[in-house]
Every structure is written in structure tokens, then in C-alpha cells.
Design a protein around this motif. Sequence first.
Motif, PDB file in Angstrom:
ATOM      1  N   VAL A 134       0.552   4.923   1.015  1.00  0.00           N
ATOM      2  CA  VAL A 134      -0.388   5.656   1.861  1.00  0.00           C
ATOM      3  C   VAL A 134       0.146   7.052   2.178  1.00  0.00           C
ATOM      4  O   VAL A 134       1.333   7.209   2.494  1.00  0.00           O
ATOM      5  N   HIS A 176       3.843   0.652   2.457  1.00  0.00           N
ATOM      6  CA  HIS A 176       3.615  -0.292   3.558  1.00  0.00           C
ATOM      7  C   HIS A 176       3.469  -1.710   3.020  1.00  0.00           C
ATOM      8  O   HIS A 176       2.903  -1.915   1.946  1.00  0.00           O
ATOM      9  N   HIS A 196       0.835  -1.207   0.000  1.00  0.00           N
ATOM     10  CA  HIS A 196       0.000   0.000   0.000  1.00  0.00           C
ATOM     11  C   HIS A 196       0.868   1.255   0.000  1.00  0.00           C
ATOM     12  O   HIS A 196       1.805   1.352   0.803  1.00  0.00           O
ATOM     13  N   ASP A 228       1.517  -5.331   3.448  1.00  0.00           N
ATOM     14  CA  ASP A 228       0.094  -5.581   3.706  1.00  0.00           C
ATOM     15  C   ASP A 228      -0.072  -6.609   4.819  1.00  0.00           C
ATOM     16  O   ASP A 228       0.691  -7.571   4.917  1.00  0.00           O
ATOM     17  N   LYS A 229      -1.063  -6.358   5.668  1.00  0.00           N
ATOM     18  CA  LYS A 229      -1.428  -7.339   6.689  1.00  0.00           C
ATOM     19  C   LYS A 229      -2.942  -7.416   6.713  1.00  0.00           C
ATOM     20  O   LYS A 229      -3.609  -6.472   7.126  1.00  0.00           O
ATOM     21  N   ARG A 230      -3.472  -8.514   6.172  1.00  0.00           N
ATOM     22  CA  ARG A 230      -4.917  -8.756   6.118  1.00  0.00           C
ATOM     23  C   ARG A 230      -5.684  -7.606   5.459  1.00  0.00           C
ATOM     24  O   ARG A 230      -6.711  -7.151   5.939  1.00  0.00           O
ATOM     25  N   GLY A 231      -5.126  -7.117   4.346  1.00  0.00           N
ATOM     26  CA  GLY A 231      -5.812  -6.077   3.580  1.00  0.00           C
ATOM     27  C   GLY A 231      -5.589  -4.657   4.051  1.00  0.00           C
ATOM     28  O   GLY A 231      -6.175  -3.723   3.506  1.00  0.00           O
ATOM     29  N   LYS A 232      -4.754  -4.502   5.076  1.00  0.00           N
ATOM     30  CA  LYS A 232      -4.499  -3.157   5.614  1.00  0.00           C
ATOM     31  C   LYS A 232      -3.000  -2.878   5.651  1.00  0.00           C
ATOM     32  O   LYS A 232      -2.194  -3.801   5.708  1.00  0.00           O
ATOM     33  N   PRO A 233      -2.617  -1.576   5.631  1.00  0.00           N
ATOM     34  CA  PRO A 233      -1.194  -1.234   5.714  1.00  0.00           C
ATOM     35  C   PRO A 233      -0.564  -1.728   7.009  1.00  0.00           C
ATOM     36  O   PRO A 233      -1.135  -1.574   8.080  1.00  0.00           O
ATOM     37  N   THR A 255      -3.097   0.686  -3.850  1.00  0.00           N
ATOM     38  CA  THR A 255      -2.696  -0.693  -3.585  1.00  0.00           C
ATOM     39  C   THR A 255      -1.904  -1.244  -4.768  1.00  0.00           C
ATOM     40  O   THR A 255      -2.286  -1.056  -5.915  1.00  0.00           O
ATOM     41  N   ALA A 295      -5.572   5.156  -0.068  1.00  0.00           N
ATOM     42  CA  ALA A 295      -4.316   4.448  -0.326  1.00  0.00           C
ATOM     43  C   ALA A 295      -4.324   3.893  -1.750  1.00  0.00           C
ATOM     44  O   ALA A 295      -5.379   3.614  -2.319  1.00  0.00           O
TER      45      ALA A 295
END
Length: 188
Positions: A95, A154, A93, A156-161, A120, A118
Motif C-alpha cells: 500500500v 501489510h 497488501h 491482511d485482516k478480513r480483506g483489508k491492510p 494484493t 493497493a
Amino acid sequence: MILAAAACGGSSKKPATTVAPEKTVEADKPPVVEPEPEPEPPPPPQEWKASAALAPIKGQKVKAVTIEFAQTEGQATSATSEAIAGLKVGTYHLVVHAGGDCGKKAAGAGAIWADAAALTLTVERGVAPAVAMAETELQLAGEQSIVGKTLVLHADKRGKPAAAMACGVIAGADADADADADADGDGD
């Protein structure tokens, strides 16, 4: 004392009278109407450019890369870059953060800026992706401008930064020209 009066030879001429020239009425001709001037064309739309030189955070294998932003007034912003080398297969990501400095391990970047979405990136089979977003919600001018904020890459961790991998301050394209003018004493 003798007064002599001489009589003017009286002539029977009448004083000349001038006759005013006759006014002519041109009823057959329509009144002259001057054409209205052509309206000026609208000014061209404004254009803004910015960039963020992302430097890898210590310990990360991602290579330095510059993300370029461009926006034309009334249109969406585009974001482009060369390939981002050093990323493993997965999702990443880009961001925008509210701070104006990266600092150590991107700690100076501050919180994620809520006003910016963000971007992706997905790396498939080790192919380094390039940023090529034709349209983003990011703004380069006005109250919601990202100029002066930081851009952080960033993991990615489970769809989030998750962990920060690279960071750079977003600078407007004319920032260097303004700084040079101020240094010369020509700026505001």
C-alpha cells in the motif's frame, strides 16, 4: 580678348540605343512547385522508473526486498520484485502511504494515500511470491505520482491492510543523479 569657338565636327551619327532583350513566355511549362518538407516524427514517449527498498519492521520475519516500478507515457505502470521471503501462507497488501518517511514501525508513513490502489499478494503453501503486476493504476509522474511517498507491506485482516510488516520510501530513478549534480554545483 579673343574667343575662339571650335566647332565640333558634326557627324550625322545618331546616338546608339539599346534594345531590351525580348522576354520569352514559357506557357507550355507548368510552374515549379517545391515539395513540402517531411513532417518531423513525434518525440518518443517519456519513461519513468522508481523503486522502494522495503526493510522489515522490527520483529517481522519478512526479508528486505526492492519493488521496481516502470511507466511509459500513456501506458499503465508495472511493478516487479524478486520473491518476498519470510511470509506465511495468506494474503498481503502493498500500500502507498502519503508520508515520505517510514519511521519506527512505519508510523512515519502517514495515512494510506487515497489516490493509489493497493497491490494484493497471496502466499500459497509457503511459496514466497514475487511482485509481477503488468498493469497498475499507480503513476510515476504528475500530480498523482507515488514518488516521494512510502510503500508499506501489510498483513491482511478480513480483506483489508492490517499490521505493517515492511516499509520503504519510493524514490525516482534519477533522484541520485540530480543529487550528485546539485552536490557538484551543476544542478539547479
